[in-house]
Design an enzyme around this catalytic site. Structure first.
Site, mmCIF file in Angstrom:
data_model
loop_
_atom_site.group_PDB
_atom_site.id
_atom_site.type_symbol
_atom_site.label_atom_id
_atom_site.label_comp_id
_atom_site.label_asym_id
_atom_site.label_seq_id
_atom_site.Cartn_x
_atom_site.Cartn_y
_atom_site.Cartn_z
ATOM 1 N N HIS A 1 8.868 57.638 -15.092
ATOM 2 C CA HIS A 1 10.065 56.872 -14.735
ATOM 3 C C HIS A 1 10.352 55.762 -15.734
ATOM 4 O O HIS A 1 9.529 55.424 -16.585
ATOM 5 C CB HIS A 1 9.943 56.273 -13.328
ATOM 6 C CG HIS A 1 8.846 55.254 -13.190
ATOM 7 N ND1 HIS A 1 7.520 55.596 -13.147
ATOM 8 C CD2 HIS A 1 8.898 53.910 -13.083
ATOM 9 C CE1 HIS A 1 6.782 54.503 -13.017
ATOM 10 N NE2 HIS A 1 7.599 53.458 -12.990
ATOM 11 N N HIS B 1 7.160 55.649 -18.282
ATOM 12 C CA HIS B 1 5.738 55.440 -18.027
ATOM 13 C C HIS B 1 5.326 56.131 -16.726
ATOM 14 O O HIS B 1 6.175 56.443 -15.880
ATOM 15 C CB HIS B 1 5.353 53.956 -18.033
ATOM 16 C CG HIS B 1 6.095 53.101 -17.054
ATOM 17 N ND1 HIS B 1 7.377 52.650 -17.265
ATOM 18 C CD2 HIS B 1 5.720 52.616 -15.856
ATOM 19 C CE1 HIS B 1 7.768 51.918 -16.240
ATOM 20 N NE2 HIS B 1 6.788 51.879 -15.357
ATOM 21 N N ASP C 1 11.807 51.893 -15.155
ATOM 22 C CA ASP C 1 12.097 50.956 -14.061
ATOM 23 C C ASP C 1 13.565 50.569 -14.050
ATOM 24 O O ASP C 1 14.190 50.383 -15.104
ATOM 25 C CB ASP C 1 11.279 49.669 -14.222
ATOM 26 C CG ASP C 1 9.783 49.928 -14.184
ATOM 27 O OD1 ASP C 1 9.358 50.893 -13.546
ATOM 28 O OD2 ASP C 1 9.049 49.138 -14.818
ATOM 29 N N ARG D 1 2.788 42.460 -12.057
ATOM 30 C CA ARG D 1 3.899 42.864 -12.926
ATOM 31 C C ARG D 1 5.020 41.834 -12.895
ATOM 32 O O ARG D 1 5.462 41.432 -11.818
ATOM 33 C CB ARG D 1 4.434 44.213 -12.464
ATOM 34 C CG ARG D 1 5.346 44.863 -13.483
ATOM 35 C CD ARG D 1 5.851 46.199 -12.981
ATOM 36 N NE ARG D 1 7.149 46.042 -12.363
ATOM 37 C CZ ARG D 1 7.888 47.046 -11.906
ATOM 38 N NH1 ARG D 1 7.453 48.284 -12.008
ATOM 39 N NH2 ARG D 1 9.051 46.846 -11.358
HETATM 40 C C1 SIN Z 1 4.713 50.740 -12.778
HETATM 41 O O1 SIN Z 1 5.185 51.855 -12.719
HETATM 42 O O2 SIN Z 1 5.401 49.748 -12.886
HETATM 43 C C2 SIN Z 1 3.212 50.573 -12.689
HETATM 44 C C3 SIN Z 1 2.474 51.208 -13.795
HETATM 45 C C4 SIN Z 1 1.000 51.123 -13.576
HETATM 46 O O3 SIN Z 1 0.554 50.698 -12.499
HETATM 47 O O4 SIN Z 1 0.248 51.496 -14.471
#
Ligand code: SIN
Length: 283
Positions: free
Chosen positions: A101, A256, A103, A271
């Site tokens: 995805h 990612h 974000d 995050r």
């Molecule tokens: C995310 O998708 O923002 C998280 C990625 C992760 O936890 O490695």
């Protein structure tokens, strides 16, 4: 350690670089912040090691790069609205972000990127994969590139963060505000990077629902082709986390995926998402 010399070491042939020689607990000069932003645009995702910073230092670092986006759907770290928790407990099966995805592609102005800091990681597993969407675009045949450049795609938050999805996905208290998942946005399928001008394939498996003017059913075969193409191994880099590791990804130019291979173990990441600027197509 003073922040005088940044060493940049690429992590794969496609994207990614580790940045050494920097202590993110210290305030950054404008020049260093610009150098980090430049490395992010150039490499798509950048990594730092051994940054055992406080939540306040994490926020100050983020604010030195771009304004912070307050996430609507993730539980916040206690006392810090700017920090979202990406968490999986030993008794939970599903992780957050376990499919490819980008974000916030459901927002009219998608996020610039995110700064993910490892707080608690499993002894093995829990890596994150990143894929370069400029490499993916460049590897398409010219005819398909041209066709895609004239198309737009619709992205939505509803089927991922909305009430029905919340019930089905069984994410416990990790996601919040299901009723606020009303965002849909249409974006060009090929966008131009606002800083370096690269052409980027801008659809993703998690949030893209269909091509504008096409039904969901008609869109599926071409979207599936693009998802398989974008996930080719040669467009990827993989990051193994340790406590204090940080990844910052450029959310316009990369996908990612958080690998969910550590059942029975805890993984807690903090995050912070950075606000983006309007994205545009290539014409
Ligand atoms: C995310 O998708 O923002 C998280 C990625 C992760 O936890 O490695």
């Amino acid at each position: 350690m003073s922040n005088t010399h940044l060493e940049i070491i690429p992590t794969s042939g496609a994207l990614g670089a580790e940045l050494h020689g920097i202590n993110l607990a210290q305030p950054l000069s404008r020049d260093t912040a610009q150098e980090i932003r430049g490395a992010l645009a150039e490499h798509g995702v950048i990594f730092f090691r051994d940054q055992n910073i406080t939540p306040e230092q994490h926020i100050a670092f983020a604010e030195s790069l771009a304004p912070v986006n307050i996430n609507r759907f993730f539980k916040h770290a206690d006392g810090y609205a700017q920090i979202s928790e990406v968490r999986k407990e030993p008794d939970q099966n599903k992780n957050i972000g376990g499919a490819w995805h980008t974000d916030h592609s459901y927002d009219q102005v998608p996020a610039l990127g995110s700064i993910l800091l490892a707080r608690d990681v499993p002894p093995r597993g829990g890596d994150t994969l990143f894929a370069s969407m400029w490499q993916a675009y460049d590897a398409l045949s010219p005819g398909l590139q041209k066709t895609l450049e004239g198309m737009r795609a619709v992205h939505s938050s509803r089927h991922v963060f909305g009430p029905e999805a919340r019930r089905e996905r069984n994410m416990g208290d990790r996601l919040v505000n299901a009723e606020q998942a009303t965002q849909d946005a249409a974006h060009p399928v090929v966008i131009r990077h606002p800083e370096n001008g690269r052409k980027i394939l801008y659809v993703n498996r998690t949030f893209t629902t269909h091509f504008e003017g096409w039904s969901v059913e008609d869109s599926k075969p071409l979207l599936e082709y693009l998802y398989a193409h974008g996930a080719r191994a040669e467009f990827q880099t993989r990051f193994q986390w340790k406590p204090g590791s940080i990844a910052i990804w450029d959310n316009r130019s990369t996908w990612h995926l958080a690998v969910n291979d550590y059942h029975g173990e805890r993984r807690l990441m903090h995050r912070i998402t950075l606000e983006g600027t309007p994205i545009s197509g290539v014409h």
